[in-house]
Design a protein around this motif. Structure first.
Motif, PDB file in Angstrom:
ATOM      1  N   PHE A 119     -65.951   9.655  14.002  1.00 63.05           N
ATOM      2  CA  PHE A 119     -64.541   9.508  13.682  1.00 63.05           C
ATOM      3  C   PHE A 119     -64.072   8.056  13.604  1.00 63.05           C
ATOM      4  CE2 PHE A 119     -62.579  13.860  14.999  1.00 63.05           C
ATOM      5  CZ  PHE A 119     -63.051  14.404  13.817  1.00 63.05           C
ATOM      6  N   LYS A 120     -64.987   7.120  13.521  1.00 63.78           N
ATOM      7  CA  LYS A 120     -64.584   5.710  13.518  1.00 63.78           C
ATOM      8  C   LYS A 120     -63.653   5.391  12.360  1.00 63.78           C
ATOM      9  CE  LYS A 120     -68.725   4.020  15.882  1.00 63.78           C
ATOM     10  NZ  LYS A 120     -69.938   3.167  15.768  1.00 63.78           N
ATOM     11  N   ASP A 121     -63.970   5.920  11.173  1.00 60.03           N
ATOM     12  CA  ASP A 121     -63.123   5.654  10.011  1.00 60.03           C
ATOM     13  C   ASP A 121     -61.725   6.246  10.206  1.00 60.03           C
ATOM     14  OD1 ASP A 121     -65.127   4.285   8.771  1.00 60.03           O
ATOM     15  OD2 ASP A 121     -65.832   6.001   7.603  1.00 60.03           O
ATOM     16  N   LEU A 122     -61.675   7.440  10.789  1.00 60.46           N
ATOM     17  CA  LEU A 122     -60.380   8.052  11.047  1.00 60.46           C
ATOM     18  C   LEU A 122     -59.588   7.233  12.058  1.00 60.46           C
ATOM     19  CD1 LEU A 122     -61.262  11.856  11.261  1.00 60.46           C
ATOM     20  CD2 LEU A 122     -59.929  10.737   9.491  1.00 60.46           C
ATOM     21  N   ILE A 123     -60.298   6.749  13.061  1.00 59.65           N
ATOM     22  CA  ILE A 123     -59.626   5.965  14.098  1.00 59.65           C
ATOM     23  C   ILE A 123     -59.003   4.706  13.500  1.00 59.65           C
ATOM     24  CG2 ILE A 123     -60.026   4.580  16.180  1.00 59.65           C
ATOM     25  CD1 ILE A 123     -62.095   6.707  16.991  1.00 59.65           C
ATOM     26  N   ARG A 124     -59.755   4.055  12.591  1.00 59.36           N
ATOM     27  CA  ARG A 124     -59.213   2.857  11.948  1.00 59.36           C
ATOM     28  C   ARG A 124     -57.999   3.204  11.090  1.00 59.36           C
ATOM     29  NH1 ARG A 124     -64.745   0.989  11.692  1.00 59.36           N
ATOM     30  NH2 ARG A 124     -65.077   2.142   9.752  1.00 59.36           N
ATOM     31  N   LYS A 125     -58.091   4.308  10.371  1.00 61.97           N
ATOM     32  CA  LYS A 125     -57.010   4.695   9.456  1.00 61.97           C
ATOM     33  C   LYS A 125     -55.739   5.062  10.214  1.00 61.97           C
ATOM     34  CE  LYS A 125     -55.854   8.080   5.878  1.00 61.97           C
ATOM     35  NZ  LYS A 125     -56.333   9.238   5.088  1.00 61.97           N
ATOM     36  N   TYR A 126     -55.905   5.865  11.279  1.00 66.92           N
ATOM     37  CA  TYR A 126     -54.742   6.383  11.981  1.00 66.92           C
ATOM     38  C   TYR A 126     -54.405   5.614  13.261  1.00 66.92           C
ATOM     39  CZ  TYR A 126     -55.018  10.510   8.958  1.00 66.92           C
ATOM     40  OH  TYR A 126     -55.028  11.360   7.887  1.00 66.92           O
ATOM     41  N   LYS A 127     -55.239   4.608  13.617  1.00 66.62           N
ATOM     42  CA  LYS A 127     -55.045   3.836  14.854  1.00 66.62           C
ATOM     43  C   LYS A 127     -54.967   4.778  16.068  1.00 66.62           C
ATOM     44  CE  LYS A 127     -52.663   0.048  12.506  1.00 66.62           C
ATOM     45  NZ  LYS A 127     -51.429  -0.790  12.417  1.00 66.62           N
ATOM     46  N   ILE A 128     -55.989   5.614  16.178  1.00 75.34           N
ATOM     47  CA  ILE A 128     -56.012   6.631  17.228  1.00 75.34           C
ATOM     48  C   ILE A 128     -56.255   5.968  18.585  1.00 75.34           C
ATOM     49  CG2 ILE A 128     -57.244   8.661  18.090  1.00 75.34           C
ATOM     50  CD1 ILE A 128     -57.858   9.314  15.122  1.00 75.34           C
ATOM     51  N   SER A 129     -55.383   6.282  19.540  1.00 76.72           N
ATOM     52  CA  SER A 129     -55.512   5.724  20.882  1.00 76.72           C
ATOM     53  C   SER A 129     -56.065   6.724  21.889  1.00 76.72           C
ATOM     54  CB  SER A 129     -54.148   5.227  21.373  1.00 76.72           C
ATOM     55  OG  SER A 129     -53.207   6.303  21.393  1.00 76.72           O
ATOM     56  N   LYS A 130     -56.018   8.001  21.568  1.00 73.28           N
ATOM     57  CA  LYS A 130     -56.497   9.039  22.484  1.00 73.28           C
ATOM     58  C   LYS A 130     -57.094  10.166  21.662  1.00 73.28           C
ATOM     59  CE  LYS A 130     -54.008  10.083  26.000  1.00 73.28           C
ATOM     60  NZ  LYS A 130     -52.985  10.597  26.936  1.00 73.28           N
ATOM     61  N   ILE A 131     -58.248  10.666  22.106  1.00 75.51           N
ATOM     62  CA  ILE A 131     -58.896  11.771  21.405  1.00 75.51           C
ATOM     63  C   ILE A 131     -59.458  12.746  22.430  1.00 75.51           C
ATOM     64  CG2 ILE A 131     -61.056  10.470  21.175  1.00 75.51           C
ATOM     65  CD1 ILE A 131     -61.497  11.984  18.518  1.00 75.51           C
ATOM     66  N   MET A 132     -59.149  14.022  22.261  1.00 70.02           N
ATOM     67  CA  MET A 132     -59.585  15.050  23.199  1.00 70.02           C
ATOM     68  C   MET A 132     -59.971  16.314  22.433  1.00 70.02           C
ATOM     69  SD  MET A 132     -56.821  14.842  26.331  1.00 70.02           S
ATOM     70  CE  MET A 132     -55.371  14.655  25.309  1.00 70.02           C
ATOM     71  N   VAL A 133     -60.916  17.059  22.980  1.00 71.36           N
ATOM     72  CA  VAL A 133     -61.213  18.407  22.494  1.00 71.36           C
ATOM     73  C   VAL A 133     -60.377  19.380  23.317  1.00 71.36           C
ATOM     74  CG1 VAL A 133     -62.966  20.204  22.286  1.00 71.36           C
ATOM     75  CG2 VAL A 133     -63.538  17.837  21.725  1.00 71.36           C
ATOM     76  N   PHE A 134     -59.748  20.350  22.633  1.00 72.85           N
ATOM     77  CA  PHE A 134     -58.973  21.345  23.378  1.00 72.85           C
ATOM     78  C   PHE A 134     -59.094  22.708  22.699  1.00 72.85           C
ATOM     79  CE2 PHE A 134     -55.924  20.398  20.076  1.00 72.85           C
ATOM     80  CZ  PHE A 134     -55.152  21.547  19.947  1.00 72.85           C
TER      81      PHE A 134
END
Length: 668
Positions: free
Chosen positions: A192-207
């Motif tokens: 998800f690195k590309d997604l993180i760069r695009k959306y500036k993701i600060s937190k990611i969790m599976v739920f």
């Protein structure tokens, strides 16, 4: 009154703990331990889908549990604590088993960081080709229904997003090296690195979100026609949707922070949010079980050949002079299929009636009913469309049978028809009847223990005729042997307990044995309490929820409660009432001692009066009573403990061992 009973739902969670405990048993093979952990996850899913809404209703309406006096909040708090304890034990076992799998080189479940360069290349290629086209980032909305099993939650400075984890690709991915696997969510998280760069993701969790799926049947009316009832059930299934969220599970975050976060995000009570110390949802362990069982016989239970009917003997001709009592899965479900197949081929057969609650797909039973109808035999099938989670299948069963010329009816349309009975009639109203404790399902009959009784005794046949007439017309009749719920079975049990207590007071002899899947009906429990106060012994085997408490009936109390959990699922319902020195009754039933079974279902129970099967059933009861190896014993504190003994007895292994020298069901 509030100290007299255990809460049904909390007791149910204790049963799931006993399932998890199988993963710690050194006598359970490795792959079977994985399977038990998967079963525990599946059990808990069903619990949240169909039971927890009752607890939330108590909380929302500020009411107390009638049985225990606990407030709704008190029940919810304990439910969370019990489940949290179970989850901790489940994942400790999971971690140990994954370590053992790697050490013994059975398989390796690895993290992305542990992959070799070539493995990373393999999973990256899979991600690009298979996963990327399915990525579906959505802005979070509480109104959104999380219909997939697992999701990623991603938080950005401005918005929160969710992304479903594709289900059709499977949970486990091969890394390109034999025996090495990685979870699909681990691959996605790493990629998800590309997604993180695009959306500036600060937190990611599976739920995962678990919804209430216990939508009420608010259209029931006993005066509906069969056609109208079928139409309304089809509409119910087509329009049934997910209701309120009952549970959120998450990983990849601190427990307290994560629970607070999801509680606020989903507007849920924190006691509905669970931190999972590993992969969310362990049902994927079934994949390992299926993948490796065939080539690793030592890692699964030894297979056994169930006893079949000796087909050189016509089973109906045998029944003309002797009844048959079999116990699945030690005896094969094919005994029933032979019974029905022979009846379809018998020129004397004019009518066949059967109740259907659950069947497998491509059922031989259904094929035989269609063949019978094609031959001109009058066939009536009472199909229960409200069998939980089998509604769609049973609607198709009803349509298929009806198209084949079978008279398909739906009982009284208010109370579920949970009975297990199949009647074969001749023109003169003689014939045969089979009554059982389990469904007509060839698959579950290989793993569930159940009793099935076959007879040509006219008293049973006459009662069966009356029973099916009730299902067809709604007109009740007096039975000579059979008893039925609503209400009849609890009346029978209560009357026999009181009779046994009177005999015990008279001569000091007597006992009551019950083997059921649940004991939660207050009227039955109060009757047991009253009889126990005078010293009447009770030997109770209750697989699942038990609301009865020990230690409250005074100094003469002699009640033993245990739950048998082992290789096979104990499903048979058996009752033995001993009245004094020389009078004993043994019964089998489709009903558990739960209010829904006794008051809101059509169930049946019958005494086994013919001497040979009666003595056979008494021996079965004795073996169950002696079981120590698979038994968890209830104590005065409401906990269950396993008390294995040196040279102890396992009921299941006792019967499995007998298969080694019995080649077929004896017919002489």
């Amino acid at each position: 009154m509030k100290d007299r009973y255990y809460n049904r739902d909390l007791s149910w969670i204790l049963f799931d703990r006993r399932v998890i405990d199988q993963a710690y048993d050194p006598n359970v093979p490795f792959l079977e331990k994985l399977k038990f952990l998967a079963i525990a996850s599946n059990n808990l899913d069903e619990f949240f889908r169909v039971r927890v809404h009752n607890i939330h209703t108590l909380v929302d309406e500020n009411k107390c549990d009638k049985r225990t006096g606990l407030s709704g909040k008190g029940v919810l708090d304990r439910e969370y604590d019990f489940n949290k304890r179970n989850i901790s034990e489940q994942y400790k076992a999971y971690d140990a088993l994954m370590k053992e799998a790697a050490e013994k080189d059975i398989f390796h479940l690895v993290k992305y960081k542990d992959l070799s360069d070539s493995e990373k290349k393999t999973v990256k290629k899979f991600y690009t080709k298979k996963i990327v086209p399915r990525l579906d980032m959505q802005r979070f909305s509480k109104e959104y229904k999380f219909r997939k099993n697992l999701y990623f939650l991603m938080e950005t400075p401005k918005y929160t997003y969710t992304c479903p984890i594709p289900e059709d690709l499977g949970r486990l991915l091969e890394t390109g090296v034999e025996g090495r696997y990685i979870l699909i969510e681990d691959v996605m998280r790493a990629m998800f690195k590309d997604l993180i760069r695009k959306y500036k993701i600060s937190k990611i969790m599976v739920f995962r979100a678990t919804y209430d799926q216990n939508k009420p049947y608010d259209f029931l009316d006993k005066d509906m026609s069969n056609e109208e009832y079928l139409e309304k059930m089809i509409h119910y299934v087509d329009t049934r949707d997910l209701r309120e969220i009952m549970r959120i599970e998450f990983s990849d975050e601190d427990e307290e922070k994560g629970r607070k976060y999801f509680s606020k995000l989903m507007k849920l009570n924190k006691k509905s949010v669970y931190k999972i110390p590993g992969p969310v949802d362990l049902k994927f362990l079934n994949v390992f079980y299926k993948q490796f069982r065939d080539d690793n016989k030592e890692l699964v239970y030894k297979p056994f050949d169930a006893l079949n009917w000796n087909t050189s003997n016509n089973i109906l001709e045998y029944l003309n002079h002797s009844p048959i009592l079999v116990q699945y899965p030690y005896d094969s479900f094919n005994v029933f299929i032979d019974y029905l197949d022979t009846a379809v081929k018998d020129p004397k057969t004019t009518e066949i009636c059967i109740t259907i609650y659950r069947t497998e797909k491509n059922s031989r039973l259904l094929q035989l009913l269609e063949e019978a109808a094609a031959k001109g035999i009058k066939v009536t099938a009472v199909v229960e469309l409200r069998a939980r989670f089998d509604e769609v299948h049973n609607i198709e069963v009803a349509k298929t049978l009806k198209k084949a010329g079978v008279n398909v009816i739906f009982g009284d349309k208010v109370n579920k028809v949970h009975s297990k009975i199949c009647m074969v009639l001749h023109a003169d109203k003689t014939g045969y009847v089979q009554i059982g404790t389990g469904n007509y399902n060839a698959i579950t009959a290989k793993g569930f223990t159940d009793i099935s009784y076959f007879t040509s005794n006219q008293t049973y046949v006459d009662d069966a005729i009356k029973f099916f007439n009730y299902l067809k017309t709604g007109q009740k009749s007096h039975y000579n042997l059979l008893t039925a719920s609503p209400n009849g079975i609890n009346d029978m049990v209560i009357a026999n307990i009181k009779k046994a207590a009177q005999a015990y007071l008279r001569d000091g002899q007597g006992e009551v044995f019950m083997k059921v899947n649940g004991l939660t009906d207050i009227e039955i429990i109060d009757t047991i309490y009253a009889a126990a106060k005078v010293g009447l012994p009770f030997r109770l085997i209750v697989r699942g929820p038990c609301s009865l408490k020990l230690g409250i009936c005074g100094p003469k109390e002699n009640i033993r409660v245990k739950s048998i959990v082992g290789q096979l699922l104990e499903h048979s319902r058996i009752f033995k009432f001993q009245f004094g020195h020389d009078h004993t009754e043994v019964w089998i039933s489709s009903a558990d001692m739960m209010t829904r079974n006794l008051e809101r279902r059509v169930e049946i129970a019958v005494p086994i009066i013919e001497e040979k099967p009666k003595q056979q059933l008494i021996k079965i009861v004795k073996v169950f009573a002696k079981d120590t190896e698979n038994s968890y014993v209830l104590d005065d504190e409401g906990e269950y403990a396993k008390h294995s003994q040196d040279h102890g007895t396992s009921a299941q292994q006792t019967w499995l061992s007998r298969l080694k020298w019995r080649k077929y069901i004896k017919t002489n």
